[in-house]
Design a protein around this motif. Structure first.
Motif, PDB file in Angstrom:
ATOM      1  N   ARG A 296       0.832  -1.215   0.081  1.00 27.10           N
ATOM      2  CA  ARG A 296       0.064   0.079  -0.109  1.00 27.10           C
ATOM      3  C   ARG A 296       0.935   1.112   0.015  1.00 27.10           C
ATOM      4  NH1 ARG A 296      -4.411   0.222   4.779  1.00 27.10           N
ATOM      5  NH2 ARG A 296      -5.314  -1.024   3.591  1.00 27.10           N
ATOM      6  N   HIS A 329      -9.863  -4.876  -8.431  1.00 27.01           N
ATOM      7  CA  HIS A 329      -9.418  -3.621  -8.826  1.00 27.01           C
ATOM      8  C   HIS A 329      -9.877  -2.416  -7.622  1.00 27.01           C
ATOM      9  CE1 HIS A 329      -9.872  -4.857 -13.369  1.00 27.01           C
ATOM     10  NE2 HIS A 329      -8.882  -5.145 -12.729  1.00 27.01           N
ATOM     11  N   GLU A 330     -11.086  -2.626  -7.327  1.00 28.18           N
ATOM     12  CA  GLU A 330     -11.742  -1.889  -6.238  1.00 28.18           C
ATOM     13  C   GLU A 330     -10.793  -1.552  -4.798  1.00 28.18           C
ATOM     14  OE1 GLU A 330     -15.545  -1.495  -3.340  1.00 28.18           O
ATOM     15  OE2 GLU A 330     -15.575  -2.705  -5.118  1.00 28.18           O
ATOM     16  N   ARG A 333      -6.471  -1.720  -6.084  1.00 26.07           N
ATOM     17  CA  ARG A 333      -6.231  -0.328  -6.868  1.00 26.07           C
ATOM     18  C   ARG A 333      -4.657  -0.723  -7.541  1.00 26.07           C
ATOM     19  NH1 ARG A 333      -9.655   3.510  -6.115  1.00 26.07           N
ATOM     20  NH2 ARG A 333      -8.036   5.230  -6.337  1.00 26.07           N
ATOM     21  N   HIS A 335      -2.404  -0.235 -10.316  1.00 26.55           N
ATOM     22  CA  HIS A 335      -2.080   1.011 -11.200  1.00 26.55           C
ATOM     23  C   HIS A 335      -1.465   0.547 -12.663  1.00 26.55           C
ATOM     24  CE1 HIS A 335      -1.834   4.996 -13.080  1.00 26.55           C
ATOM     25  NE2 HIS A 335      -2.427   5.324 -11.899  1.00 26.55           N
ATOM     26  N   TYR A 371      -6.896   2.485 -12.671  1.00 29.79           N
ATOM     27  CA  TYR A 371      -6.743   1.502 -11.769  1.00 29.79           C
ATOM     28  C   TYR A 371      -7.458   0.319 -12.195  1.00 29.79           C
ATOM     29  CZ  TYR A 371      -5.314   5.066  -8.581  1.00 29.79           C
ATOM     30  OH  TYR A 371      -4.678   6.053  -7.953  1.00 29.79           O
ATOM     31  N   SER A 372      -6.525  -0.591 -12.886  1.00 33.15           N
ATOM     32  CA  SER A 372      -6.839  -1.741 -13.228  1.00 33.15           C
ATOM     33  C   SER A 372      -5.851  -2.939 -13.305  1.00 33.15           C
ATOM     34  CB  SER A 372      -7.503  -1.846 -14.548  1.00 33.15           C
ATOM     35  OG  SER A 372      -6.731  -1.431 -15.540  1.00 33.15           O
TER      36      SER A 372
END
Length: 425
Positions: A296, A329-330, A333, A335, A371-372
């Motif tokens: 993160r 994805h959510e 996140r 990139h 973001y995927s």
């Protein structure tokens, strides 16, 4: 060479599309026609057994479809013929997409708003292999590796290499900025932030590369664990055991409990349970990030691997990705271009042409699916007597820089090292 000749290679130079798009429905017929023509010229028929599929999408549109929707449509197109009479056969690459037991998909979002940059051509490239050939490649790669380990041949280009030296990368100490003129203090603070950024990046790369290496080692040692494979002759590690099944009993639990492996809830067995399933999967991913703040934010590209043991009802691999990737994805996140974005916020301000390039890169990223996941693979394992009725799913985060399937890495490793090994012997 015989296994290479059994591979099916297909290419389409049009813009990838989904089933919901009008262009997608129209191109599906043309894709099938071109694919059948190419297969006939190579003397290939539709595969009747289990299949390993590698798919590479390149999209040049400003807002491309999601990777899982593209894959879902393509797997349908590669199956039963839309117009059997027109094609002269009932199916294209395989008869049913449930034959696909290994699936690797990448998406290159190549659109660039800069008029000075030549656009990258759009297209779709597919490699289909019989599972029996993939399993044999994995087994032979394991034998070659066991021989090469006797002499210092492995290097950082090997898919088995683990960059241990980067695991505990600590940022170098920077002097305190107190007492420096404001401009120098700002520069030192920027360098310290960049050093922290670089150390975190290297640590993420090392841990993700380790996951890739462990996954490859497991599949090479236990190729019979892949769904759809028949029992292979003992070789490599298996030559030193009484039964290959004993290896599976040892290695599979270890693989499913890797530090960066996340056990997800098993498949919902009733249609009304899917909403609750999504909630459970989202909570598991959020807990994973709390446990591993190393990721993160994600500073490097990742490949999401889903290790699947199917439920008693079975499930298509593309539907698994269709369900889980939006949640990934959510929560995670990931990139599509983390190097540019995170480095912008952590490096000292720059000016001139380089700064303008960064501005253009950010402008481009805001126009894409920022973001995927850009690479994922789904690996179906055989059920065992201990597998619960709902099956199992384990998510692994691996290195996404190479953008190659684990079985593709084994095949390349085999081809590269076989000649060297024979010469050495």
């Amino acid at each position: 060479m015989q296994r290479l000749l059994r591979e099916v290679h297909l290419a389409d130079e049009s813009e990838p599309a989904t089933k919901k798009q009008r262009a997608g429905r129209h191109r599906a017929i043309e894709f099938q026609r071109n694919a059948v023509t190419a297969m006939r010229s190579a003397g290939r028929r539709s595969m009747t057994g289990a299949v390993a599929l590698d798919v590479d999408f390149t999209c040049s549109e400003r807002n491309p479809p999601s990777i899982h929707h593209l894959a879902k449509h393509l797997l349908d197109v590669l199956g039963p013929a839309i117009n059997p009479k027109d094609l002269g056969r009932q199916s294209v690459v395989y008869r049913d997409d449930r034959q696909v037991k290994l699936l690797h998909v990448t998406l290159d979002q190549a659109w660039n708003p800069s008029p000075d940059t030549a656009p990258k051509p759009a297209g779709t490239h597919v490699i289909a292999r019989p599972i029996r050939d993939v399993a044999e490649d994995l087994r032979v790669a394991d034998e070659i590796r066991s021989h090469l380990d006797r002499w210092p041949y492995e290097d950082d280009t090997s898919p088995f290499h683990i960059p241990v030296e980067d695991f505990d990368e600590d940022p170098m100490p920077w002097p305190p900025q107190d007492g420096f003129p404001p401009e120098e203090a700002e520069s030192l603070a920027g360098l310290a932030r960049f050093d922290q950024h670089w150390s975190l990046l290297r640590a993420q790369e090392a841990h993700l590369a380790a996951t890739n290496a462990y996954l490859l080692s497991y599949l090479c040692a236990c190729p019979n664990d892949i769904a759809g494979t028949r029992e292979l002759p003992a070789g490599g590690f298996e030559a030193h055991t009484e039964h290959a099944a004993s290896l599976s009993e040892i290695y599979r639990p270890l693989l499913l409990t890797l530090p960066f492996g996340l056990p997800l809830p098993g498949f919902a067995l009733a249609s009304g349970e899917w909403k609750r399933y999504g909630q459970l999967a989202r909570a598991a991913l959020a807990s994973f990030l709390d446990q591993w703040p190393l990721f993160r934010p994600l500073l490097v590209p990742v490949t999401v691997t889903l290790l699947v043991t199917p439920s008693i009802r079975g499930m298509d691999l593309d539907n698994i990705a269709l369900t889980l990737l939006p949640i990934i994805h959510e929560v995670l996140r990931p990139h599509i271009d983390p190097f540019t974005v995170h480095q912008l916020g952590l490096t000292p301000p720059v000016s001139g042409p380089e700064h303008e390039e960064h501005v253009q890169a950010l402008r481009r990223l805001r126009s894409l699916n920022e973001y995927s996941v850009t690479a994922y693979q789904v690996i179906e394992l055989k059920r065992t007597p201990r597998t619960p009725a709902e099956g199992t799913i384990t998510l692994l985060l691996g290195d996404g820089i190479r953008r190659q399937s684990v079985w593709g890495a084994a095949s390349d490793y085999l081809r590269h090292n076989l000649t060297a090994l024979l010469e050495h012997e």
